[in-house]
Design a protein around this motif. Sequence first.
Motif, PDB file in Angstrom:
ATOM      1  N   LYS A 150       0.534  -1.473  -0.387  1.00  0.00           N
ATOM      2  CA  LYS A 150       0.241   0.042  -0.197  1.00  0.00           C
ATOM      3  C   LYS A 150       1.089   1.518   0.404  1.00  0.00           C
ATOM      4  N   LYS A 151       1.899   1.001   1.179  1.00  0.00           N
ATOM      5  CA  LYS A 151       2.823   2.071   1.040  1.00  0.00           C
ATOM      6  C   LYS A 151       3.331   2.863  -0.566  1.00  0.00           C
ATOM      7  N   SER A 152       4.537   1.752  -0.811  1.00  0.00           N
ATOM      8  CA  SER A 152       4.751   1.849  -2.330  1.00  0.00           C
ATOM      9  C   SER A 152       3.921   2.392  -3.415  1.00  0.00           C
ATOM     10  N   LEU A 153       2.919   1.423  -3.436  1.00  0.00           N
ATOM     11  CA  LEU A 153       2.071   2.214  -3.951  1.00  0.00           C
ATOM     12  C   LEU A 153       1.198   3.377  -4.523  1.00  0.00           C
ATOM     13  N   HIS A 154       1.342   4.025  -3.115  1.00  0.00           N
ATOM     14  CA  HIS A 154       0.793   5.740  -2.825  1.00  0.00           C
ATOM     15  C   HIS A 154       2.486   6.335  -3.472  1.00  0.00           C
ATOM     16  N   GLU A 155       3.345   5.842  -2.888  1.00  0.00           N
ATOM     17  CA  GLU A 155       4.998   6.558  -3.006  1.00  0.00           C
ATOM     18  C   GLU A 155       4.882   6.825  -4.474  1.00  0.00           C
ATOM     19  N   VAL A 156       4.355   5.537  -5.439  1.00  0.00           N
ATOM     20  CA  VAL A 156       4.094   5.021  -6.905  1.00  0.00           C
ATOM     21  C   VAL A 156       3.533   6.481  -7.398  1.00  0.00           C
ATOM     22  N   MET A 157       1.899   6.451  -7.292  1.00  0.00           N
ATOM     23  CA  MET A 157       0.580   7.578  -6.995  1.00  0.00           C
ATOM     24  C   MET A 157       1.642   8.838  -7.026  1.00  0.00           C
ATOM     25  N   ALA A 158       2.013   9.458  -5.899  1.00  0.00           N
ATOM     26  CA  ALA A 158       2.659  10.732  -6.119  1.00  0.00           C
ATOM     27  C   ALA A 158       3.656  11.188  -7.136  1.00  0.00           C
ATOM     28  N   ILE A 159       4.452   9.551  -7.256  1.00  0.00           N
ATOM     29  CA  ILE A 159       5.845  10.182  -8.010  1.00  0.00           C
ATOM     30  C   ILE A 159       4.868  10.592  -9.333  1.00  0.00           C
ATOM     31  N   THR A 160       3.621   9.306  -9.595  1.00  0.00           N
ATOM     32  CA  THR A 160       3.314   9.559 -10.936  1.00  0.00           C
ATOM     33  C   THR A 160       2.855  10.893 -11.107  1.00  0.00           C
ATOM     34  N   ASP A 161       1.654  11.929 -10.404  1.00  0.00           N
ATOM     35  CA  ASP A 161       1.051  12.116  -9.706  1.00  0.00           C
ATOM     36  C   ASP A 161       1.795  14.136 -10.413  1.00  0.00           C
ATOM     37  N   GLU A 162       3.636  14.071  -9.970  1.00  0.00           N
ATOM     38  CA  GLU A 162       3.788  14.830  -9.743  1.00  0.00           C
ATOM     39  C   GLU A 162       4.651  14.991 -11.489  1.00  0.00           C
ATOM     40  N   LYS A 163       4.736  13.140 -12.105  1.00  0.00           N
ATOM     41  CA  LYS A 163       4.870  14.234 -13.487  1.00  0.00           C
ATOM     42  C   LYS A 163       4.019  14.357 -14.447  1.00  0.00           C
TER      43      LYS A 163
END
Length: 113
Positions: free
Chosen positions: A9-22
């Motif tokens: 869950k934590k890694s998915l949230h991190e990936v989502m945050a990075i993707t949102d920034e990009k």
Amino acid sequence: MADAFDKLKKSLHEVMAITDEKIDKRLKAAQEFVHKVKEERSQVQEDLEILRAERASIEDARRDVERQLEEVALVRAELEAKKNGGFFGCCISKPRIQVADITVPLESEGETG
């Protein structure tokens, strides 16, 4: 097992945050590009209007010059008739007006386009 799900869950949230920034960065860049293109388009439209006004002014000036050249040719023909006519100059038919010896070249559309 719950620990593995928490890590996932934590890694998915991190990936989502990075993707949102990009996505946000690309969106911002695209919006800036669109804004710049709109500004350039507006400037091109203004320049085009100025060029159209200048072209109309030049065309008016060209017509004025052509009219003046026709008047000059008429006066020249009258003076030559008087000079060559002598005593019976009033009875001789007036010579043809030679407008062709002074011409104003027309702009071709291909050169101004």
